[in-house]
Design a protein around this motif. Structure first.
Motif, PDB file in Angstrom:
ATOM      1  N   SER A 175      18.082  54.189 -15.658  1.00 53.83           N
ATOM      2  CA  SER A 175      17.484  52.979 -15.089  1.00 53.83           C
ATOM      3  C   SER A 175      17.807  51.777 -15.964  1.00 53.83           C
ATOM      4  O   SER A 175      18.205  51.913 -17.125  1.00 53.83           O
ATOM      5  CB  SER A 175      15.964  53.139 -14.962  1.00 53.83           C
ATOM      6  OG  SER A 175      15.380  53.382 -16.228  1.00 53.83           O
ATOM      7  N   ASN A 176      17.604  50.601 -15.409  1.00 61.14           N
ATOM      8  CA  ASN A 176      17.836  49.368 -16.146  1.00 61.14           C
ATOM      9  C   ASN A 176      16.580  48.972 -16.917  1.00 61.14           C
ATOM     10  O   ASN A 176      15.499  49.515 -16.712  1.00 61.14           O
ATOM     11  CB  ASN A 176      18.237  48.254 -15.185  1.00 61.14           C
ATOM     12  CG  ASN A 176      19.561  48.535 -14.503  1.00 61.14           C
ATOM     13  OD1 ASN A 176      20.446  49.158 -15.088  1.00 61.14           O
ATOM     14  ND2 ASN A 176      19.711  48.080 -13.266  1.00 61.14           N
ATOM     15  N   GLY A 177      16.761  47.999 -17.811  1.00 56.12           N
ATOM     16  CA  GLY A 177      15.640  47.553 -18.628  1.00 56.12           C
ATOM     17  C   GLY A 177      15.743  47.984 -20.067  1.00 56.12           C
ATOM     18  O   GLY A 177      14.762  47.918 -20.821  1.00 56.12           O
ATOM     19  N   SER A 204      23.369  54.425 -17.158  1.00 53.85           N
ATOM     20  CA  SER A 204      23.406  53.076 -16.586  1.00 53.85           C
ATOM     21  C   SER A 204      23.321  52.016 -17.690  1.00 53.85           C
ATOM     22  O   SER A 204      22.290  51.878 -18.360  1.00 53.85           O
ATOM     23  CB  SER A 204      22.229  52.903 -15.613  1.00 53.85           C
ATOM     24  OG  SER A 204      22.186  51.594 -15.097  1.00 53.85           O
ATOM     25  N   TYR A 205      24.417  51.264 -17.868  1.00 50.34           N
ATOM     26  CA  TYR A 205      24.480  50.209 -18.878  1.00 50.34           C
ATOM     27  C   TYR A 205      25.176  48.992 -18.287  1.00 50.34           C
ATOM     28  O   TYR A 205      25.991  49.115 -17.379  1.00 50.34           O
ATOM     29  CB  TYR A 205      25.238  50.686 -20.126  1.00 50.34           C
ATOM     30  CG  TYR A 205      24.592  51.881 -20.776  1.00 50.34           C
ATOM     31  CD1 TYR A 205      23.632  51.730 -21.769  1.00 50.34           C
ATOM     32  CD2 TYR A 205      24.915  53.177 -20.367  1.00 50.34           C
ATOM     33  CE1 TYR A 205      23.011  52.829 -22.347  1.00 50.34           C
ATOM     34  CE2 TYR A 205      24.302  54.284 -20.933  1.00 50.34           C
ATOM     35  CZ  TYR A 205      23.354  54.105 -21.923  1.00 50.34           C
ATOM     36  OH  TYR A 205      22.739  55.196 -22.484  1.00 50.34           O
ATOM     37  N   SER A 206      24.863  47.827 -18.814  1.00 52.55           N
ATOM     38  CA  SER A 206      25.496  46.598 -18.319  1.00 52.55           C
ATOM     39  C   SER A 206      25.492  45.545 -19.411  1.00 52.55           C
ATOM     40  O   SER A 206      24.676  45.585 -20.338  1.00 52.55           O
ATOM     41  CB  SER A 206      24.778  46.078 -17.073  1.00 52.55           C
ATOM     42  OG  SER A 206      23.422  45.784 -17.366  1.00 52.55           O
ATOM     43  N   LEU A 207      26.408  44.606 -19.299  1.00 50.34           N
ATOM     44  CA  LEU A 207      26.507  43.532 -20.276  1.00 50.34           C
ATOM     45  C   LEU A 207      25.329  42.579 -20.167  1.00 50.34           C
ATOM     46  O   LEU A 207      24.854  42.270 -19.070  1.00 50.34           O
ATOM     47  CB  LEU A 207      27.804  42.759 -20.070  1.00 50.34           C
ATOM     48  CG  LEU A 207      29.101  43.457 -20.465  1.00 50.34           C
ATOM     49  CD1 LEU A 207      30.291  42.670 -19.956  1.00 50.34           C
ATOM     50  CD2 LEU A 207      29.173  43.631 -21.981  1.00 50.34           C
ATOM     51  N   GLU A 214      22.809  46.425 -22.672  1.00 47.40           N
ATOM     52  CA  GLU A 214      24.083  46.489 -23.383  1.00 47.40           C
ATOM     53  C   GLU A 214      24.031  47.473 -24.547  1.00 47.40           C
ATOM     54  O   GLU A 214      25.055  48.007 -24.989  1.00 47.40           O
ATOM     55  CB  GLU A 214      24.437  45.089 -23.896  1.00 47.40           C
ATOM     56  CG  GLU A 214      25.728  44.991 -24.656  1.00 47.40           C
ATOM     57  CD  GLU A 214      26.071  43.556 -24.998  1.00 47.40           C
ATOM     58  OE1 GLU A 214      26.401  43.289 -26.169  1.00 47.40           O
ATOM     59  OE2 GLU A 214      26.022  42.697 -24.096  1.00 47.40           O
ATOM     60  N   VAL A 215      22.844  47.699 -25.072  1.00 47.59           N
ATOM     61  CA  VAL A 215      22.669  48.559 -26.242  1.00 47.59           C
ATOM     62  C   VAL A 215      22.757  50.023 -25.818  1.00 47.59           C
ATOM     63  O   VAL A 215      21.958  50.495 -25.007  1.00 47.59           O
ATOM     64  CB  VAL A 215      21.322  48.289 -26.931  1.00 47.59           C
ATOM     65  CG1 VAL A 215      21.118  49.254 -28.092  1.00 47.59           C
ATOM     66  CG2 VAL A 215      21.258  46.848 -27.408  1.00 47.59           C
ATOM     67  N   ILE A 216      23.726  50.723 -26.393  1.00 49.31           N
ATOM     68  CA  ILE A 216      23.883  52.145 -26.106  1.00 49.31           C
ATOM     69  C   ILE A 216      23.116  52.988 -27.114  1.00 49.31           C
ATOM     70  O   ILE A 216      22.421  53.932 -26.750  1.00 49.31           O
ATOM     71  CB  ILE A 216      25.373  52.529 -26.080  1.00 49.31           C
ATOM     72  CG1 ILE A 216      26.058  51.835 -24.900  1.00 49.31           C
ATOM     73  CG2 ILE A 216      25.551  54.043 -25.986  1.00 49.31           C
ATOM     74  CD1 ILE A 216      27.554  52.100 -24.809  1.00 49.31           C
ATOM     75  N   PHE A 217      23.246  52.659 -28.395  1.00 47.09           N
ATOM     76  CA  PHE A 217      22.449  53.353 -29.408  1.00 47.09           C
ATOM     77  C   PHE A 217      22.054  52.370 -30.491  1.00 47.09           C
ATOM     78  O   PHE A 217      22.881  51.610 -30.993  1.00 47.09           O
ATOM     79  CB  PHE A 217      23.212  54.519 -30.049  1.00 47.09           C
ATOM     80  CG  PHE A 217      22.442  55.185 -31.165  1.00 47.09           C
ATOM     81  CD1 PHE A 217      21.402  56.047 -30.878  1.00 47.09           C
ATOM     82  CD2 PHE A 217      22.732  54.910 -32.491  1.00 47.09           C
ATOM     83  CE1 PHE A 217      20.665  56.632 -31.893  1.00 47.09           C
ATOM     84  CE2 PHE A 217      22.008  55.488 -33.517  1.00 47.09           C
ATOM     85  CZ  PHE A 217      20.967  56.365 -33.223  1.00 47.09           C
ATOM     86  N   ALA A 218      20.773  52.382 -30.861  1.00 50.04           N
ATOM     87  CA  ALA A 218      20.274  51.532 -31.940  1.00 50.04           C
ATOM     88  C   ALA A 218      19.244  52.285 -32.749  1.00 50.04           C
ATOM     89  O   ALA A 218      18.488  53.100 -32.208  1.00 50.04           O
ATOM     90  CB  ALA A 218      19.671  50.249 -31.382  1.00 50.04           C
TER      91      ALA A 218
END
Length: 587
Positions: free
Chosen positions: A215-217, A268-271, A288-292
């Motif tokens: 999901s987004n967010g 689901s990822y987006s700029l 945009e963050v995949i792993f932090a």
């Protein structure tokens, strides 16, 4: 699913895990892989509840987060974009920073020792958890099989991440896969190909076991967790640099995995619509963050330290930023951008370095705005330059001064003893080197926001280890290397659009969407702009065959042995003869 303490708020979990886990206390000697490296009471009595399992899984993550400091120093100070010049009576440190920049490190300097030790400590911590969970069942602790498999996969990905760093820095390292049975570990170094194959096989094996962001967010309640996309992005890193690591190009593999990530196969990822969203205080909501690694004021926030982003601003910056109440100590003037001009005001013509000039190749870049906190957890700009005005506690207008309080700062894109010289005036001599700088030498920067004491976002930014533009740029590089310039340009433009006003896209974007020319030289420049000060510049230079070249205050390397770092004599000594020094360095 790790929704208990970690996924609920991993930020707070980090704080007490460090002291809560007795399983980590015996890991300090893990660079000697022949030793018995564990306390017999550790895992036998520790795992009693679901929370115990989660805390154990998390402990290596906290160490991994802490360890990025050594990587930042090695990957940026040795490259062409960041420098630490002597600031009159500060920042000589026995010539350490000059040695790093000029590739003159020695086995006795120990410049890379903390990276080696930090990575292997993390690997052995991960090995402990991996083996402990292999012998335990999901039902005993109230997990489903899916949840427990995800837990077990987390440290396998983290271990692979550590090994990529070791492969990057040293190439020739031991392979340690067991905490309890050291006979399973190599006695000395193995060839880089064996490390490479291990990383690849581990990541491929665990991807199906990991959570998929659907999901987004942003990452929200899965922040700090290795997801399918995170593990796949590590494969992209591995494949992109395969020719460096093992002498064998894997650009087709890199292209395939990167495209799968962009197509949503792994989540689901987006700029984001602004460049700084992935670094801001609420970046757990950024898609945009995949792993932090989760950070938070009052808990772990290792990227807000001297070796990273706390010391990339003037030493008296707290008077300007009003961030005096935090517990990080004073700011300092460690990092600056490598200069574009000599002290006479004449522009250099180096192919490498000169990062500010590279940004100014596209002058409407919003990142070129002077850094400013706008209030209400908002900021603008990336760089600090010129004079820096502020209002003191009595309401009087002031300008920041140098660390000795002798003159008003006027930061410029040059290195020299400028002192109180106004920014529109220059020096008579063009002599410029790391040893003759001062507080005015080099533009400074704020990658992660430095909000004031009055703002709730102060020190709340998570440390963004992987973000979507890395995947996009990697894919673009693969396409450019095989001659598909138009496809590469379109990928890069998809990110670059947010950095320039739409009215300037015709000149700022690459052809055919704009008039800017894209080639390999420009791609390296663009890697440097998008990932400025993110701890990766060294490997990008190596991949483009530029790391050994000359740039400001660095002659070309005499040979290629500096492509990898030496082992400190303490590391070799601890291995009891099983570890050999890297080629080109004296024992």
């Amino acid at each position: 699913m790790m929704n208990l303490l970690y996924y609920h708020n991993m930020k707070k979990t980090f704080n007490y895990i460090a002291s809560a886990l007795i399983v980590a206390t015996s890991l300090v000697g893990c660079t000697n892989l022949d030793e018995t490296l564990y306390d017999q009471v550790a895992s036998q009595n520790y795992y009693n509840t679901k929370s115990d399992v989660i805390r154990a899984v998390l402990r290596p993550f906290e160490h991994g987060y802490w360890s990025v400091q050594s990587r930042q120093v090695l990957n940026e100070e040795t490259a062409d974009q960041l420098i630490t010049p002597t600031r009159e009576d500060w920042w000589d440190d026995g010539g350490r920073w000059a040695r790093l920049h000029r590739h003159q490190w020695l086995t006795t300097n120990g410049e890379a020792q903390s990276e080696y030790n930090g990575c292997f400590q993390g690997i052995m911590q991960a090995n402990l958890v991996i083996e402990d969970l292999q012998n335990r069942s999901a039902s005993r602790f109230g997990f489903t099989d899916t949840e427990f498999n995800n837990l077990k996969a987390q440290n396998r990905v983290l271990r692979a991440w550590f090994y990529i760093r070791l492969l990057d820095a040293f190439r020739n390292v031991p392979l340690a896969v067991s905490y309890y049975d050291t006979e399973k570990n190599s006695k000395g170094q193995v060839e880089p190909r064996k490390i490479y194959d291990f990383i690849e096989s581990e990541l491929k094996a665990v991807i199906p076991e990991l959570t998929k962001k659907t999901s987004n967010g942003g990452n929200q309640n899965i922040q700090g967790q290795w997801t399918q996309a995170g593990a796949a992005a590590l494969l992209v890193r591995l494949y992109l640099n395969a020719k460096v690591y093992i002498g064998e190009a894997h650009y087709n593999d890199c292209e395939r995995v990167a495209q799968d990530i962009l197509d949503g196969k792994y989540g689901s990822y987006s700029l984001a619509d602004r460049w700084d969203a992935a670094f801001d205080w609420n970046n757990e909501t950024c898609d945009e963050v995949i792993f932090a690694f989760p950070g938070s004021a009052g808990y772990s926030h290792w990227h807000y330290t001297g070796d990273m982003y706390w010391w990339s601003v003037p030493s008296r910056a707290k008077d300007w930023l009003k961030d005096t109440k935090n517990k990080q100590g004073d700011h300092n003037i460690k990092y600056s951008a490598s200069p574009s001009y000599n002290p006479k005001g004449e522009r250099y013509d180096f192919e490498l370095g000169m990062p500010i000039a590279r940004f100014k190749d596209y002058p409407s870049d919003v990142r070129l705005k002077k850094y400013k906190n706008l209030g209400n957890n908002k900021r603008e700009g990336l760089f600090i330059y010129g004079k820096i005005s502020y209002t003191d506690e009595n309401g009087n207008p002031q300008y920041l001064k140098d660390h000795n309080g002798k003159y008003t700062l006027d930061l410029r894109d040059a290195v020299g003893r400028f002192g109180a010289t106004d920014g529109d005036k220059w020096l008579a001599s063009a002599d410029s080197k790391l040893e003759n700088g001062d507080d005015n030498s080099g533009w400074m920067f704020v990658k992660y926001p430095l909000y004031s004491d009055d703002e709730t976002g102060q020190l709340e930014a998570d440390y963004c280890e992987i973000r979507l533009p890395e995947v996009i740029y990697s894919l673009a590089e693969c396409k450019l290397r095989k001659g598909d310039t138009a496809a590469a340009a379109k990928l890069l433009n998809s990110v670059r659009k947010r950095n320039y006003p739409s009215s300037d896209w015709s000149s700022a974007l690459y052809q055919p969407e704009g008039t800017a020319q894209l080639n390999m030289k420009e791609l390296l420049n663009e890697w440097g702009r998008e990932f400025f000060a993110e701890g990766r510049r060294r490997i990008d230079l190596i991949r483009f065959d530029k790391f050994l070249s000359a740039w400001w205050d660095k002659p070309a390397d005499a040979d290629n042995h500096t492509l990898i770092f030496p082992f400190h004599r303490d590391i070799i000594g601890a291995a009891h003869g099983a570890l050999k020094q890297n080629p080109g360095y004296h024992d």
